[in-house]
Design a protein around this motif. Structure first.
Motif, PDB file in Angstrom:
ATOM      1  N   CYS A 199     -19.591  -8.873   7.542  1.00  0.00           N
ATOM      2  CA  CYS A 199     -19.008 -10.121   8.069  1.00  0.00           C
ATOM      3  C   CYS A 199     -18.042  -9.860   9.243  1.00  0.00           C
ATOM      4  CB  CYS A 199     -18.290 -10.820   6.918  1.00  0.00           C
ATOM      5  SG  CYS A 199     -17.473 -12.342   7.363  1.00  0.00           S
ATOM      6  N   ALA A 200     -18.384 -10.338  10.420  1.00  0.00           N
ATOM      7  CA  ALA A 200     -17.573 -10.072  11.613  1.00  0.00           C
ATOM      8  C   ALA A 200     -17.975 -11.010  12.750  1.00  0.00           C
ATOM      9  CB  ALA A 200     -17.763  -8.618  12.063  1.00  0.00           C
ATOM     10  N   PRO A 201     -17.048 -11.232  13.679  1.00  0.00           N
ATOM     11  CA  PRO A 201     -17.374 -12.027  14.868  1.00  0.00           C
ATOM     12  C   PRO A 201     -18.313 -11.249  15.788  1.00  0.00           C
ATOM     13  CG  PRO A 201     -14.975 -11.807  14.586  1.00  0.00           C
ATOM     14  CD  PRO A 201     -15.629 -10.814  13.669  1.00  0.00           C
ATOM     15  N   LEU A 202     -19.190 -11.961  16.469  1.00  0.00           N
ATOM     16  CA  LEU A 202     -20.151 -11.325  17.381  1.00  0.00           C
ATOM     17  C   LEU A 202     -19.810 -11.598  18.844  1.00  0.00           C
ATOM     18  CD1 LEU A 202     -23.426 -12.173  15.413  1.00  0.00           C
ATOM     19  CD2 LEU A 202     -22.534  -9.870  15.870  1.00  0.00           C
ATOM     20  N   ASN A 203     -18.576 -12.042  19.098  1.00  0.00           N
ATOM     21  CA  ASN A 203     -18.230 -12.504  20.454  1.00  0.00           C
ATOM     22  C   ASN A 203     -18.530 -11.482  21.537  1.00  0.00           C
ATOM     23  OD1 ASN A 203     -16.708 -13.920  18.359  1.00  0.00           O
ATOM     24  ND2 ASN A 203     -15.898 -15.132  20.046  1.00  0.00           N
ATOM     25  N   GLU A 204     -18.073 -10.247  21.327  1.00  0.00           N
ATOM     26  CA  GLU A 204     -18.201  -9.275  22.398  1.00  0.00           C
ATOM     27  C   GLU A 204     -19.670  -8.958  22.690  1.00  0.00           C
ATOM     28  OE1 GLU A 204     -15.614  -5.892  21.789  1.00  0.00           O
ATOM     29  OE2 GLU A 204     -16.720  -4.821  23.374  1.00  0.00           O
ATOM     30  N   GLN A 205     -20.404  -8.666  21.605  1.00  0.00           N
ATOM     31  CA  GLN A 205     -21.807  -8.317  21.793  1.00  0.00           C
ATOM     32  C   GLN A 205     -22.608  -9.457  22.409  1.00  0.00           C
ATOM     33  OE1 GLN A 205     -20.776  -7.401  18.023  1.00  0.00           O
ATOM     34  NE2 GLN A 205     -22.226  -5.691  17.739  1.00  0.00           N
ATOM     35  N   ALA A 206     -22.363 -10.679  21.899  1.00  0.00           N
ATOM     36  CA  ALA A 206     -23.139 -11.818  22.410  1.00  0.00           C
ATOM     37  C   ALA A 206     -22.815 -12.087  23.878  1.00  0.00           C
ATOM     38  CB  ALA A 206     -22.870 -13.054  21.560  1.00  0.00           C
ATOM     39  N   LYS A 207     -21.536 -11.991  24.228  1.00  0.00           N
ATOM     40  CA  LYS A 207     -21.163 -12.215  25.636  1.00  0.00           C
ATOM     41  C   LYS A 207     -21.821 -11.160  26.533  1.00  0.00           C
ATOM     42  CE  LYS A 207     -16.710 -14.349  24.754  1.00  0.00           C
ATOM     43  NZ  LYS A 207     -15.249 -14.147  24.783  1.00  0.00           N
ATOM     44  N   ASN A 208     -21.796  -9.922  26.080  1.00  0.00           N
ATOM     45  CA  ASN A 208     -22.486  -8.868  26.836  1.00  0.00           C
ATOM     46  C   ASN A 208     -23.965  -9.200  27.007  1.00  0.00           C
ATOM     47  OD1 ASN A 208     -20.151  -7.383  26.993  1.00  0.00           O
ATOM     48  ND2 ASN A 208     -20.673  -5.999  25.299  1.00  0.00           N
ATOM     49  N   ALA A 209     -24.590  -9.594  25.914  1.00  0.00           N
ATOM     50  CA  ALA A 209     -26.027  -9.870  25.950  1.00  0.00           C
ATOM     51  C   ALA A 209     -26.348 -11.001  26.916  1.00  0.00           C
ATOM     52  CB  ALA A 209     -26.539 -10.210  24.546  1.00  0.00           C
ATOM     53  N   MET A 210     -25.466 -12.023  26.951  1.00  0.00           N
ATOM     54  CA  MET A 210     -25.703 -13.174  27.831  1.00  0.00           C
ATOM     55  C   MET A 210     -25.700 -12.771  29.303  1.00  0.00           C
ATOM     56  SD  MET A 210     -23.491 -16.303  26.160  1.00  0.00           S
ATOM     57  CE  MET A 210     -23.058 -16.208  24.417  1.00  0.00           C
ATOM     58  N   GLY A 211     -25.104 -11.631  29.604  1.00  0.00           N
ATOM     59  CA  GLY A 211     -25.051 -11.165  30.983  1.00  0.00           C
ATOM     60  C   GLY A 211     -26.304 -10.424  31.426  1.00  0.00           C
ATOM     61  N   LEU A 246     -32.414  -1.993  -7.634  1.00  0.00           N
ATOM     62  CA  LEU A 246     -32.542  -3.359  -8.154  1.00  0.00           C
ATOM     63  C   LEU A 246     -33.822  -4.052  -7.715  1.00  0.00           C
ATOM     64  CD1 LEU A 246     -28.827  -4.348  -7.628  1.00  0.00           C
ATOM     65  CD2 LEU A 246     -29.942  -3.866  -9.819  1.00  0.00           C
ATOM     66  N   GLY A 247     -34.578  -3.381  -6.875  1.00  0.00           N
ATOM     67  CA  GLY A 247     -35.857  -3.961  -6.463  1.00  0.00           C
ATOM     68  C   GLY A 247     -35.742  -5.042  -5.402  1.00  0.00           C
ATOM     69  N   PHE A 248     -34.660  -5.031  -4.613  1.00  0.00           N
ATOM     70  CA  PHE A 248     -34.532  -5.986  -3.505  1.00  0.00           C
ATOM     71  C   PHE A 248     -35.191  -5.442  -2.246  1.00  0.00           C
ATOM     72  CE2 PHE A 248     -30.262  -7.461  -5.350  1.00  0.00           C
ATOM     73  CZ  PHE A 248     -30.896  -8.425  -6.110  1.00  0.00           C
ATOM     74  N   ASP A 249     -35.678  -6.339  -1.430  1.00  0.00           N
ATOM     75  CA  ASP A 249     -36.149  -5.958  -0.108  1.00  0.00           C
ATOM     76  C   ASP A 249     -35.032  -6.241   0.901  1.00  0.00           C
ATOM     77  OD1 ASP A 249     -37.300  -5.641   2.351  1.00  0.00           O
ATOM     78  OD2 ASP A 249     -39.178  -6.639   1.799  1.00  0.00           O
ATOM     79  N   PRO A 250     -34.452  -5.204   1.496  1.00  0.00           N
ATOM     80  CA  PRO A 250     -33.310  -5.423   2.402  1.00  0.00           C
ATOM     81  C   PRO A 250     -33.645  -6.305   3.603  1.00  0.00           C
ATOM     82  CG  PRO A 250     -34.074  -3.132   2.503  1.00  0.00           C
ATOM     83  CD  PRO A 250     -34.787  -3.778   1.361  1.00  0.00           C
ATOM     84  N   LEU A 251     -34.926  -6.427   3.903  1.00  0.00           N
ATOM     85  CA  LEU A 251     -35.316  -7.277   5.030  1.00  0.00           C
ATOM     86  C   LEU A 251     -35.019  -8.752   4.768  1.00  0.00           C
ATOM     87  CD1 LEU A 251     -38.660  -5.607   6.092  1.00  0.00           C
ATOM     88  CD2 LEU A 251     -36.559  -5.774   7.456  1.00  0.00           C
ATOM     89  N   TYR A 252     -34.782  -9.086   3.496  1.00  0.00           N
ATOM     90  CA  TYR A 252     -34.492 -10.479   3.150  1.00  0.00           C
ATOM     91  C   TYR A 252     -33.025 -10.694   2.785  1.00  0.00           C
ATOM     92  CZ  TYR A 252     -39.492 -11.325   3.310  1.00  0.00           C
ATOM     93  OH  TYR A 252     -40.783 -11.455   3.744  1.00  0.00           O
ATOM     94  N   LEU A 253     -32.220  -9.634   2.873  1.00  0.00           N
ATOM     95  CA  LEU A 253     -30.793  -9.772   2.551  1.00  0.00           C
ATOM     96  C   LEU A 253     -30.014 -10.138   3.816  1.00  0.00           C
ATOM     97  CD1 LEU A 253     -29.912  -6.807   0.127  1.00  0.00           C
ATOM     98  CD2 LEU A 253     -30.533  -9.156  -0.424  1.00  0.00           C
ATOM     99  N   ALA A 254     -29.032 -11.021   3.636  1.00  0.00           N
ATOM    100  CA  ALA A 254     -28.296 -11.557   4.783  1.00  0.00           C
ATOM    101  C   ALA A 254     -27.389 -10.541   5.444  1.00  0.00           C
ATOM    102  CB  ALA A 254     -27.450 -12.736   4.324  1.00  0.00           C
ATOM    103  N   CYS A 255     -27.267 -10.670   6.757  1.00  0.00           N
ATOM    104  CA  CYS A 255     -26.197 -10.064   7.537  1.00  0.00           C
ATOM    105  C   CYS A 255     -25.259 -11.202   7.954  1.00  0.00           C
ATOM    106  CB  CYS A 255     -26.741  -9.421   8.805  1.00  0.00           C
ATOM    107  SG  CYS A 255     -28.181  -8.363   8.562  1.00  0.00           S
ATOM    108  N   GLU A 256     -24.003 -10.888   8.162  1.00  0.00           N
ATOM    109  CA  GLU A 256     -23.074 -11.896   8.695  1.00  0.00           C
ATOM    110  C   GLU A 256     -22.272 -11.369   9.883  1.00  0.00           C
ATOM    111  OE1 GLU A 256     -22.694 -15.091   8.194  1.00  0.00           O
ATOM    112  OE2 GLU A 256     -23.895 -15.449   6.401  1.00  0.00           O
ATOM    113  N   GLY A 257     -22.691 -10.221  10.393  1.00  0.00           N
ATOM    114  CA  GLY A 257     -22.001  -9.678  11.557  1.00  0.00           C
ATOM    115  C   GLY A 257     -22.953  -8.866  12.422  1.00  0.00           C
ATOM    116  N   ARG A 258     -24.216  -9.219  12.331  1.00  0.00           N
ATOM    117  CA  ARG A 258     -25.244  -8.547  13.134  1.00  0.00           C
ATOM    118  C   ARG A 258     -25.995  -9.588  13.930  1.00  0.00           C
ATOM    119  NH1 ARG A 258     -22.449  -4.791  11.718  1.00  0.00           N
ATOM    120  NH2 ARG A 258     -23.029  -3.295  10.088  1.00  0.00           N
ATOM    121  N   MET A 259     -26.555  -9.170  15.045  1.00  0.00           N
ATOM    122  CA  MET A 259     -27.393 -10.100  15.801  1.00  0.00           C
ATOM    123  C   MET A 259     -28.702  -9.449  16.208  1.00  0.00           C
ATOM    124  SD  MET A 259     -25.407 -10.353  19.478  1.00  0.00           S
ATOM    125  CE  MET A 259     -26.852 -10.871  20.421  1.00  0.00           C
TER     126      MET A 259
END
Lengths: 326, 326
Positions: free
Chosen positions: B193-205, B255-268
């Motif tokens: 869990c984290a803000p994505l401001n820096e990465q997203a602003k960079n990407a927009m450029g 536990l038999g989870f597929d990580p591809l379906y687990l949420a991120c909250e600080g990744r883009m």
């Protein structure tokens, strides 16, 4: 303050104010929030925005005169208007309890659609969460809204300014109470739940307008106290001038409620210069009435001149006499 | 569709899509909403706005790496960024269950304050409701936010465009699961869990940027499907390139989870032109990796090239394998 959240913290009365002013606002200090209006005014734009949010947790979700969907649109739409904005965009976030009927959800969404149309507002973004059974209460709806500032209002009162209400009060609170307790004996009390777009736009055109507010949670009494407590003025209301319909009056006298503390959801209060009182009454429609005035004696106090000629001070509620109405 | 709302309607998978696309969006038809992005873009302004809303009902409200307050700020802040906006204003609406500890509320508000500061976003308006015991689940928070559009993105893919993730996936979902089930044996898995401001602003450029999205509810797999299902393209992911930390990998295999379906909250996730792939990796930080590409064969389908060289089609979840993570 107690160390747990109690139901009284949500009553719209004294404890709600304390929670917001002592705990929440200090966490987020900024000018827009500090004003404690129904909507934030974001002035550092070319076209200043009005931004408002409200979560609706009314129980039951349907009632005579509306449902949680209609309420959720009117509530935020009206808050933007009261802050001097013309409502334009809404978000809609649903928190639905597992087991809720899909047909009921469709009814609610249809109410939202129809009401949004009546308000000329677009629902442009949304979110949907489902929570486990018994961890919610059927359905909660948050709407947040954006409008464009048309008229900047403020607490710039003068002595003898008039207080005008747009119609009979306490209908929404009474309606919810009857729906919740399933009281049949009096017939149905219809909620006043309605958009205020026309009246508010009219009011914004009148020069002597000081401020507008819709007397929702906490009713006319709490709202009037909020309208003066940050100023050096007081307010006097005339009990015999306050319009209350007979069905609401009967319910209140039977059950011992004070209609001054029951919510409206389709009425507005306007404070305006005495010389514009007639214009303002016309702007607010045929049921509008002058119900009070701004006074210099008793700053920050709300006084009620009763029908019998006595004067009684009205305060914010310190308990929770009523079902949730938002 | 069943005639009641089930917990699966909130999973972020197939039933969530159906509910939103078949029932909710048709009620409110308009161009901004129809795009089904994380935020609405309101283009009929001089300075186009991005408007987004999210309700947070995460259970438990505190977890390793954050709490519902931090999540509520990051979530809406990040959604505005992903829609190409620079976040500016937030609303905060609290629904608190009677009996909630005031000290816990203060902790949450403090998280919100600190996170808002890190995101350079102001909380300018709010609302507080209290609901009766057992009609809620401790605390729900809605945040809605306004940003100013900086970079208009779209599904304008070309074949061979690359799919880049900013860091290791599935941490948030894994963290919430461990907090909820009180699993101690593996040590703590911290949420991302984290803000994505820096990465997203960079990407927009970066000129070759097509679109950005944060893989929250439903995880990387669901988000990637959503990124192609409205287009004529497909997507291929390379299993061995997808960064997953050892602690999350261990938990998932136990536990038999597929990580591809687990949420991120600080990744883009960013999709961009192949020739800008290196620039984009730099923009998204040292942990960024190219994990896939846009393909023309298999339109609207997401395929996983496994470590063993096989190809497996990934679909939206049709059940509810995981605790609520928003």
């Amino acid at each position: 303050m107690k160390n747990i959240i109690t139901i009284d913290h949500g009553s719209g009365g004294q404890l709600t104010s304390q929670l917001i002013e002592d705990i929440i606002v200090p966490s987020f200090q900024n000018n827009a929030l500090n004003e404690l209006k129904d909507g934030a005014i974001l002035i550092n734009q070319e076209h200043p925005l009005v931004f408002s949010t409200d979560s609706f947790v009314v129980d039951p979700w349907n009632f005579s005169g509306g449902d949680i969907g209609k309420l959720a649109i009117c509530g935020t739409n009206n808050d933007i208007l009261m802050a001097g904005g013309i409502p334009k965009y809404l978000s809609c976030s649903l928190i639905i309890e597992e087991g809720f009927l899909l047909d009921d959800l469709k009814l609610i969404l249809n109410s939202m659609k129809e009401t949004a149309k009546a308000c000329d507002i677009q629902i442009v973004t949304g979110d949907t969460k489902v929570i486990e059974k018994q961890k919610g209460n059927q359905i909660f709806i948050n709407t947040s809204g954006i409008g464009f500032l048309k008229r900047k209002t403020s607490y710039s009162y003068k002595e003898e300014d008039v207080v005008i209400v747009s119609g009979s009060i306490a209908r929404h609170g009474a309606s919810i109470f009857m729906a919740r307790e399933d009281i049949q004996l009096l017939g149905e009390v219809h909620s006043d739940c309605a958009p205020l777009n026309e009246q508010a736009k009219n009011a914004m055109g009148i020069e002597g307008l000081r401020i507008m507010r819709d007397p929702t949670r906490g009713g006319v009494a709490t709202t009037c106290i909020e309208l003066i407590e940050q100023t050096e003025f007081g307010m006097e209301l005339y009990e015999q001038e306050i319009p209350i319909d007979l069905d609401v009056k009967t319910l209140c006298s039977l059950l011992g409620f004070d209609p001054l503390y029951l919510a409206c959801e389709g009425r507005m209060l306007a404070i305006c210069a005495k010389e514009d009182a007639n214009k303002m009454c016309q702007a607010l429609g045929q049921d509008a009435k002058i119900i009070g005035k701004i006074i210099k004696s008793h700053p920050k106090e709300l006084h009620l001149k009763t029908k019998l000629g006595a004067t009684r001070r009205l305060r914010k509620l310190s308990g929770q006499p009523l079902p949730r109405i938002c």
